[in-house]
Design an enzyme around this catalytic site. Structure first.
Site, PDB file in Angstrom:
ATOM      1  N   LYS A  59       0.841  -1.211   0.000  1.00 30.58           N
ATOM      2  CA  LYS A  59       0.000   0.000   0.000  1.00 30.58           C
ATOM      3  C   LYS A  59       0.876   1.262   0.000  1.00 30.58           C
ATOM      4  O   LYS A  59       0.687   2.168  -0.799  1.00 30.58           O
ATOM      5  CB  LYS A  59      -0.927   0.032   1.241  1.00 30.58           C
ATOM      6  CG  LYS A  59      -1.860  -1.157   1.349  1.00 30.58           C
ATOM      7  CD  LYS A  59      -2.729  -1.075   2.600  1.00 30.58           C
ATOM      8  CE  LYS A  59      -1.989  -1.109   3.912  1.00 30.58           C
ATOM      9  NZ  LYS A  59      -1.323  -2.390   4.223  1.00 30.58           N
ATOM     10  N   ARG A  73     -10.003   0.845   8.147  1.00 32.24           N
ATOM     11  CA  ARG A  73      -9.592  -0.529   8.452  1.00 32.24           C
ATOM     12  C   ARG A  73     -10.701  -1.375   9.032  1.00 32.24           C
ATOM     13  O   ARG A  73     -10.478  -2.537   9.370  1.00 32.24           O
ATOM     14  CB  ARG A  73      -8.474  -0.515   9.471  1.00 32.24           C
ATOM     15  CG  ARG A  73      -7.182  -0.309   8.795  1.00 32.24           C
ATOM     16  CD  ARG A  73      -6.082  -0.612   9.743  1.00 32.24           C
ATOM     17  NE  ARG A  73      -5.013   0.255   9.356  1.00 32.24           N
ATOM     18  CZ  ARG A  73      -3.785  -0.144   9.152  1.00 32.24           C
ATOM     19  NH1 ARG A  73      -3.451  -1.374   9.344  1.00 32.24           N
ATOM     20  NH2 ARG A  73      -2.889   0.711   8.774  1.00 32.24           N
ATOM     21  N   ARG A 123      11.936  -5.048   4.920  1.00 31.51           N
ATOM     22  CA  ARG A 123      11.560  -3.643   4.678  1.00 31.51           C
ATOM     23  C   ARG A 123      12.476  -2.695   5.456  1.00 31.51           C
ATOM     24  O   ARG A 123      12.819  -2.936   6.602  1.00 31.51           O
ATOM     25  CB  ARG A 123      10.118  -3.401   5.121  1.00 31.51           C
ATOM     26  CG  ARG A 123       9.786  -1.891   5.107  1.00 31.51           C
ATOM     27  CD  ARG A 123       8.346  -1.585   5.202  1.00 31.51           C
ATOM     28  NE  ARG A 123       7.707  -2.136   6.378  1.00 31.51           N
ATOM     29  CZ  ARG A 123       6.387  -2.182   6.526  1.00 31.51           C
ATOM     30  NH1 ARG A 123       5.599  -1.708   5.591  1.00 31.51           N
ATOM     31  NH2 ARG A 123       5.868  -2.701   7.616  1.00 31.51           N
ATOM     32  N   ARG A 136      11.016  -0.797  11.085  1.00 32.52           N
ATOM     33  CA  ARG A 136       9.929  -0.332  11.945  1.00 32.52           C
ATOM     34  C   ARG A 136       9.824  -1.153  13.225  1.00 32.52           C
ATOM     35  O   ARG A 136      10.088  -2.338  13.227  1.00 32.52           O
ATOM     36  CB  ARG A 136       8.605  -0.399  11.170  1.00 32.52           C
ATOM     37  CG  ARG A 136       8.386   0.837  10.329  1.00 32.52           C
ATOM     38  CD  ARG A 136       7.225   0.739   9.397  1.00 32.52           C
ATOM     39  NE  ARG A 136       6.033   0.110   9.926  1.00 32.52           N
ATOM     40  CZ  ARG A 136       4.904  -0.039   9.244  1.00 32.52           C
ATOM     41  NH1 ARG A 136       4.833   0.430   8.004  1.00 32.52           N
ATOM     42  NH2 ARG A 136       3.860  -0.621   9.764  1.00 32.52           N
ATOM     43  N   ARG A 159      -1.027  -8.253  13.166  1.00 28.21           N
ATOM     44  CA  ARG A 159      -1.582  -7.310  12.177  1.00 28.21           C
ATOM     45  C   ARG A 159      -2.320  -8.055  11.070  1.00 28.21           C
ATOM     46  O   ARG A 159      -3.376  -7.628  10.613  1.00 28.21           O
ATOM     47  CB  ARG A 159      -0.465  -6.427  11.606  1.00 28.21           C
ATOM     48  CG  ARG A 159      -0.143  -5.248  12.513  1.00 28.21           C
ATOM     49  CD  ARG A 159       1.338  -4.887  12.473  1.00 28.21           C
ATOM     50  NE  ARG A 159       1.802  -4.457  11.181  1.00 28.21           N
ATOM     51  CZ  ARG A 159       3.090  -4.522  10.799  1.00 28.21           C
ATOM     52  NH1 ARG A 159       3.993  -5.034  11.596  1.00 28.21           N
ATOM     53  NH2 ARG A 159       3.448  -4.086   9.618  1.00 28.21           N
TER      54      ARG A 159
END
Ligand code: AP5
Ligand code: MG
Length: 212
Positions: A13, A85, A124, A154, A165
């Site tokens: 996203k 969400r 990431r 992160r 998540r």
């Protein structure tokens, strides 16, 4: 252009919104980036949302809606990344759009299986300087040094938080596909393809929808 990007953690996203924002001249609004900026500022609100963020839980609806609203009001054209969400947030967005007499153009669902996503998230990195998202293998920073970094991982990209998540995504966010399909706004995209091809497919599908 007012488009929502839906998809599980790691589907791309943020990656796609950054690319599309440049391409179509719309503002990229990421509620995850808004949450992380608030945490970094050290504010009372930041302290309140940090625990939810780090554990991979959703920030309560009334808090996230208040945090997102000024950004929605400020921009005429946006790509929404990470919001809504759940159905309650979708209804808040409907009400906010009604207030200003605007419509959604499309909802783009990026689809990829969970096992591919975990690998993406563990590689990431995000640039602290530019906010740009990279992957150590699939999309590394360019070697000419135009992004000085540093490139950080992160806090919520731990295995436990990623699993949580994804669970919340399947339970609360994925049903939004039906919510928007019923209004003929849903576009589904194969997000397992390489990054430029996914961007191309999104642009084509949104164009087709505009012409319909
Ligand atoms: P948020 O920041 O939105 O995190 P998320 O939902 O966990 O999603 P991600 O950012 O992990 O995934 P992405 O799809 O953007 O993937 P990316 O493009 O980076 O939210 C964080 C937290 O904030 C939440 O957990 C919650 O606490 C809070 N929050 C935010 N919004 C909220 C809301 N509305 N309500 C309540 N709480 C909220 O890509 C991932 C990696 O894959 C990158 O390394 C990238 O380079 C790579 N990659 C991308 N596409 C490809 C591809 N096609 N091929 C190969 N690699 C790829
Ligand atoms: Mg993201």
């Amino acid at each position: 252009m007012r488009v929502i990007l839906l998809g599980p953690q790691g589907a791309g996203k943020g990656t796609q919104a950054q690319r599309l924002a440049d391409e179509v001249g719309a503002t990229h609004i990421s509620t995850g980036d808004i949450v992380r900026a608030e945490i970094k500022s050290g504010s009372e609100l930041g302290k309140k949302v940090q625990d939810y963020n780090d554990r991979g839980e959703l920030v309560p609806d009334e808090i996230i809606v208040e945090m997102a609203k000024p950004y929605l009001d400020d921009a005429d054209a946006w790509l929404l990344d990470g919001f809504p969400r759940n159905e309650s947030q979708a209804k808040s967005l409907d009400a906010a759009l009604d207030d200003i007499g605007e419509n959604l153009d499309a909802v783009v669902a990026l689809e990829a299986p969970d096992d591919a996503l975990v690998e993406r998230l563990s590689g990431r990195r995000q640039s602290q300087d530019t906010g740009k998202i990279y992957h150590v293998e699939y999309d590394p920073p360019s070697e000419d040094g135009d992004d000085p970094g540093p490139f950080i991982q992160r806090e919520d990209d731990t295995e436990e938080s990623i699993r949580r998540r994804l669970e919340i995504y399947h339970d609360q966010t994925e049903p939004l596909k039906d919510y928007y399909a019923a209004r003929d706004l849903l576009i589904t995209i194969d997000a397992e393809q390489d990054i430029p091809k996914v961007t191309e497919d999104i642009l084509e599908a949104v164009d087709r929808k505009d012409d319909a």
